[in-house]
Write a protein that holds these residues in place. Structure first.
Motif, mmCIF file in Angstrom:
data_model
loop_
_atom_site.group_PDB
_atom_site.id
_atom_site.type_symbol
_atom_site.label_atom_id
_atom_site.label_comp_id
_atom_site.label_asym_id
_atom_site.label_seq_id
_atom_site.Cartn_x
_atom_site.Cartn_y
_atom_site.Cartn_z
ATOM 1 N N PHE A 146 -39.511 40.135 18.980
ATOM 2 C CA PHE A 146 -39.039 40.138 17.603
ATOM 3 C C PHE A 146 -40.157 40.457 16.618
ATOM 4 C CE2 PHE A 146 -35.247 37.902 19.130
ATOM 5 C CZ PHE A 146 -34.282 38.461 18.319
ATOM 6 N N GLU A 147 -41.381 40.100 16.974
ATOM 7 C CA GLU A 147 -42.502 40.359 16.088
ATOM 8 C C GLU A 147 -42.677 41.858 15.863
ATOM 9 O OE1 GLU A 147 -45.240 38.809 13.513
ATOM 10 O OE2 GLU A 147 -43.888 37.690 14.835
ATOM 11 N N LYS A 148 -42.382 42.647 16.918
ATOM 12 C CA LYS A 148 -42.500 44.098 16.797
ATOM 13 C C LYS A 148 -41.456 44.669 15.835
ATOM 14 C CE LYS A 148 -44.167 44.570 21.563
ATOM 15 N NZ LYS A 148 -43.875 45.154 22.912
ATOM 16 N N LEU A 149 -40.345 43.966 15.697
ATOM 17 C CA LEU A 149 -39.254 44.447 14.853
ATOM 18 C C LEU A 149 -39.201 43.728 13.506
ATOM 19 C CD1 LEU A 149 -36.475 44.502 17.600
ATOM 20 C CD2 LEU A 149 -37.827 46.430 16.809
ATOM 21 N N LYS A 150 -40.189 42.918 13.230
ATOM 22 C CA LYS A 150 -40.145 42.027 12.070
ATOM 23 C C LYS A 150 -39.954 42.782 10.769
ATOM 24 C CE LYS A 150 -42.662 38.183 9.989
ATOM 25 N NZ LYS A 150 -43.865 37.323 10.084
ATOM 26 N N LYS A 151 -40.684 43.865 10.600
ATOM 27 C CA LYS A 151 -40.633 44.569 9.324
ATOM 28 C C LYS A 151 -39.288 45.236 9.082
ATOM 29 C CE LYS A 151 -45.584 45.461 8.902
ATOM 30 N NZ LYS A 151 -46.639 46.510 8.752
#
Length: 246
Positions: A193-198
């Motif tokens: 999810f961190e990779k998709l956060k933005k």
């Protein structure tokens, strides 16, 4: 039918779920969806309505569409989700324990389920039918995209249709499979999810404040709600949820 379709679209698409979850008043049949909130959200995509017409639709919602959809000797309190049944009972039928769409309502069905998905309507519709008929369903296998009840078209489709237009990795049930995976196991997903956060973060506006909520946190809430419903349905003792990645 177009009016109730527009109302359902507003309730389940335009109104942010966080606004419902942050509702702190005593339980009420509309789950905190006030007349002003409904009117403002409804007018976003239905500009052809006047404000008086929208207020009349809200009155219909409160007086009729959140009531039990059929006459029943047993008293039932109004419920937010009954509005789905008022629509699906006129659009869907059940044949051989399989849901299908009435041909004359196919366009309305497509326009609404394109945004909200079919499961919201099929599962509530079948649960309602099973409850009324006192039937315990043990099969949940029906087409992902419902068939319609026109025998002539069904006859043609049974002969087979070839579609040569194909998208690599785009013709499978990617969303459904990913969602099933998330709702059954949220462990170890924080890095993903961190990779998709933005690109997946969205603004949450509540009566208290305005803030940004990540897709990771929103999914955790959905997971917790699903867990709670499962424990209620199965009558199992609830246990605290622990997320080692929170």
């Amino acid at each position: 039918m177009d009016n109730i379709r527009a109302v359902i679209d507003t309730l389940f698409s335009q109104i942010n779920s966080a606004e419902i979850l942050h509702h702190k008043k005593d339980w009420d049949a509309t789950l905190g969806v006030t007349e002003d909130m409904f009117c403002s959200k409804f007018m976003i995509e239905n500009k052809c309505y006047t404000i008086d017409q929208v207020r009349e639709l809200y009155y219909l919602l409160r007086s009729d569409w959140i009531s039990f959809p059929t006459e029943c000797l047993e008293y039932r309190q109004p419920d937010f989700f009954y509005v789905l049944l008022h629509f699906s009972q006129k659009v869907l039928i059940e044949k051989d324990f399989q849901p299908c769409c009435r041909f004359q309502e196919l366009l309305r069905w497509r326009m609404l389920t394109y945004k909200l998905g079919e499961d919201l309507f099929t599962t509530s519709y079948l649960a309602f039918n099973n409850f009324n008929a006192n039937i315990k369903r043990d099969s949940f296998f029906w087409p992902v995209v419902l068939m319609q009840d026109n025998p002539s078209i069904a006859h043609i489709l049974r002969k087979g249709v070839c579609d040569l237009h194909f998208h690599l990795r785009g013709s499978s049930l990617n969303y459904e499979l990913n969602w099933l995976s998330l709702m059954n196991d949220m462990s170890g997903r924080q890095a993903e999810f961190e990779k998709l956060k933005k690109c997946l973060s969205h603004k949450t506006i509540t009566t208290d404040n305005e803030k940004w909520e990540t897709a990771h946190l929103t999914t955790i809430k959905a997971y917790a709600i699903r867990y709670y419903l499962f424990m209620r349905i199965t009558n199992k003792k609830r246990r605290k949820l622990f997320f080692r990645y929170c």
